[in-house]
Design a protein around this motif. Structure first.
Motif, mmCIF file in Angstrom:
data_model
loop_
_atom_site.group_PDB
_atom_site.id
_atom_site.type_symbol
_atom_site.label_atom_id
_atom_site.label_comp_id
_atom_site.label_asym_id
_atom_site.label_seq_id
_atom_site.Cartn_x
_atom_site.Cartn_y
_atom_site.Cartn_z
ATOM 1 N N ILE A 199 9.699 -3.519 19.742
ATOM 2 C CA ILE A 199 8.597 -2.579 19.511
ATOM 3 C C ILE A 199 8.655 -2.011 18.100
ATOM 4 C CG2 ILE A 199 7.611 -0.359 20.212
ATOM 5 C CD1 ILE A 199 8.509 -1.083 23.102
ATOM 6 N N SER A 200 9.842 -1.652 17.634
ATOM 7 C CA SER A 200 9.940 -1.107 16.279
ATOM 8 C C SER A 200 9.676 -2.183 15.226
ATOM 9 C CB SER A 200 11.293 -0.424 16.059
ATOM 10 O OG SER A 200 12.355 -1.334 16.222
ATOM 11 N N ALA A 201 10.038 -3.426 15.509
ATOM 12 C CA ALA A 201 9.720 -4.530 14.584
ATOM 13 C C ALA A 201 8.212 -4.714 14.488
ATOM 14 C CB ALA A 201 10.387 -5.822 15.042
ATOM 15 N N LEU A 202 7.530 -4.664 15.620
ATOM 16 C CA LEU A 202 6.063 -4.789 15.613
ATOM 17 C C LEU A 202 5.410 -3.630 14.857
ATOM 18 C CD1 LEU A 202 5.411 -6.009 19.276
ATOM 19 C CD2 LEU A 202 5.166 -7.327 17.154
ATOM 20 N N ALA A 203 5.907 -2.414 15.067
ATOM 21 C CA ALA A 203 5.365 -1.256 14.346
ATOM 22 C C ALA A 203 5.561 -1.425 12.847
ATOM 23 C CB ALA A 203 6.027 0.037 14.832
ATOM 24 N N THR A 204 6.740 -1.895 12.449
ATOM 25 C CA THR A 204 7.015 -2.120 11.025
ATOM 26 C C THR A 204 6.061 -3.162 10.459
ATOM 27 O OG1 THR A 204 9.339 -1.573 11.380
ATOM 28 C CG2 THR A 204 8.799 -2.767 9.358
ATOM 29 N N LEU A 205 5.847 -4.244 11.183
ATOM 30 C CA LEU A 205 4.920 -5.287 10.725
ATOM 31 C C LEU A 205 3.490 -4.755 10.608
ATOM 32 C CD1 LEU A 205 6.224 -8.391 12.698
ATOM 33 C CD2 LEU A 205 6.438 -7.940 10.235
ATOM 34 N N CYS A 206 3.071 -3.926 11.549
ATOM 35 C CA CYS A 206 1.729 -3.341 11.494
ATOM 36 C C CYS A 206 1.553 -2.508 10.224
ATOM 37 C CB CYS A 206 1.467 -2.466 12.722
ATOM 38 S SG CYS A 206 1.216 -3.358 14.258
ATOM 39 N N PHE A 207 2.484 -1.580 10.009
ATOM 40 C CA PHE A 207 2.384 -0.720 8.829
ATOM 41 C C PHE A 207 2.493 -1.530 7.539
ATOM 42 C CE2 PHE A 207 3.982 2.849 11.665
ATOM 43 C CZ PHE A 207 2.755 3.498 11.719
ATOM 44 N N ALA A 208 3.383 -2.519 7.508
ATOM 45 C CA ALA A 208 3.563 -3.335 6.303
ATOM 46 C C ALA A 208 2.305 -4.150 5.997
ATOM 47 C CB ALA A 208 4.772 -4.253 6.461
ATOM 48 N N ALA A 209 1.653 -4.671 7.023
ATOM 49 C CA ALA A 209 0.426 -5.444 6.809
ATOM 50 C C ALA A 209 -0.657 -4.581 6.168
ATOM 51 C CB ALA A 209 -0.064 -6.023 8.138
ATOM 52 N N VAL A 210 -0.814 -3.364 6.662
ATOM 53 C CA VAL A 210 -1.821 -2.459 6.092
ATOM 54 C C VAL A 210 -1.417 -2.044 4.687
ATOM 55 C CG1 VAL A 210 -2.971 -0.230 6.364
ATOM 56 C CG2 VAL A 210 -2.566 -1.665 8.365
ATOM 57 N N PHE A 211 -0.126 -1.806 4.481
ATOM 58 C CA PHE A 211 0.372 -1.386 3.166
ATOM 59 C C PHE A 211 0.100 -2.450 2.107
ATOM 60 C CE2 PHE A 211 4.066 -0.833 0.199
ATOM 61 C CZ PHE A 211 3.723 0.418 -0.274
ATOM 62 N N VAL A 212 0.305 -3.720 2.450
ATOM 63 C CA VAL A 212 0.183 -4.799 1.476
ATOM 64 C C VAL A 212 -1.237 -5.371 1.400
ATOM 65 C CG1 VAL A 212 0.980 -7.134 0.930
ATOM 66 C CG2 VAL A 212 2.610 -5.405 1.679
ATOM 67 N N ALA A 213 -1.890 -5.518 2.535
ATOM 68 C CA ALA A 213 -3.170 -6.233 2.531
ATOM 69 C C ALA A 213 -4.315 -5.437 3.129
ATOM 70 C CB ALA A 213 -3.010 -7.542 3.294
ATOM 71 N N GLY A 214 -4.129 -4.150 3.276
ATOM 72 C CA GLY A 214 -5.156 -3.335 3.914
ATOM 73 C C GLY A 214 -6.298 -2.960 2.998
ATOM 74 N N SER A 215 -6.899 -1.848 3.291
ATOM 75 C CA SER A 215 -8.054 -1.350 2.565
ATOM 76 C C SER A 215 -7.717 -1.100 1.105
ATOM 77 C CB SER A 215 -8.555 -0.056 3.195
ATOM 78 O OG SER A 215 -8.821 -0.265 4.560
ATOM 79 N N ARG A 216 -8.736 -1.146 0.274
ATOM 80 C CA ARG A 216 -8.560 -0.915 -1.149
ATOM 81 C C ARG A 216 -9.480 0.243 -1.538
ATOM 82 N NH1 ARG A 216 -11.383 -3.823 -5.080
ATOM 83 N NH2 ARG A 216 -12.012 -5.224 -3.428
ATOM 84 N N SER A 217 -8.909 1.275 -2.155
ATOM 85 C CA SER A 217 -9.699 2.422 -2.585
ATOM 86 C C SER A 217 -10.383 2.090 -3.901
ATOM 87 C CB SER A 217 -8.787 3.648 -2.764
ATOM 88 O OG SER A 217 -9.547 4.758 -3.130
ATOM 89 N N VAL A 218 -11.692 2.346 -3.983
ATOM 90 C CA VAL A 218 -12.477 2.022 -5.167
ATOM 91 C C VAL A 218 -13.234 3.263 -5.623
ATOM 92 C CG1 VAL A 218 -14.350 0.597 -6.055
ATOM 93 C CG2 VAL A 218 -12.772 -0.346 -4.395
#
Length: 162
Positions: free
Chosen positions: A140-159
């Motif tokens: 569960i903690s590995a999945l949570a880490t992957l979720c946050f990391a995915a958003v951190f690296v490839a998530g929304s972009r502020s413009v």
């Protein structure tokens, strides 16, 4: 007559639709670890084994003072307090992250400090789980880490646009 014009800067966010859902999932997973810990260990844990009872009795009779001249606490009290506190903190971390992002979606912009802290918190729980916890908490903690990391690296972009 001279005309004065002002241009107001408005900010918009280009977002990957998946980012908010994935970030929410990561927060919910970490919160679920805290809630499950409180329920399984402290609310509905069942009877301790004889070996656990012996450790509980010994730790209840072993006292310590954390601050010179401070109150005497048993090792059992300290262990219970740390355990309940960490479970509560895990559960509330998930809730705070969910509520913060609902109130301010721009917090999950790619490479944001907020996202970075979420990745570090989840990765820290994952590392501790690898060292000390059973397999479900590791997964569960590995999945949570992957979720946050995915958003951190490839998530929304502020413009910023004008």
């Amino acid at each position: 007559m001279t005309a004065i014009t002002t241009s107001s800067a408005s900010s918009s966010t280009t977002s990957a639709r998946w980012a908010a859902s994935v970030h929410f999932t990561g927060a919910a997973l970490l919160g679920a670890i805290g809630l499950a810990h409180l329920l399984v260990v402290h609310a509905f844990g069942g009877a301790d084994t004889p070996a656990e009872e012996a450790i509980n009795e010994l730790s209840a009779r072993t006292t310590t003072t954390l601050i010179e001249g401070g109150r005497q606490l048993s090792v059992f009290d300290l262990n219970t307090g740390y355990s309940v506190g960490m479970g509560l903190l895990g559960m509330l971390f998930g809730l705070v992250v969910i509520f913060a992002v609902r109130a301010a979606p721009q917090l999950i912009a790619r490479w944001s400090l907020f996202n970075g802290v979420c990745v570090v918190a989840a990765a820290g729980v994952f590392w501790i789980a690898l060292l000390h916890f059973p397999e479900p908490v590791i997964v569960i903690s590995a999945l949570a880490t992957l979720c946050f990391a995915a958003v951190f690296v490839a998530g929304s972009r502020s413009v910023r646009s004008r």
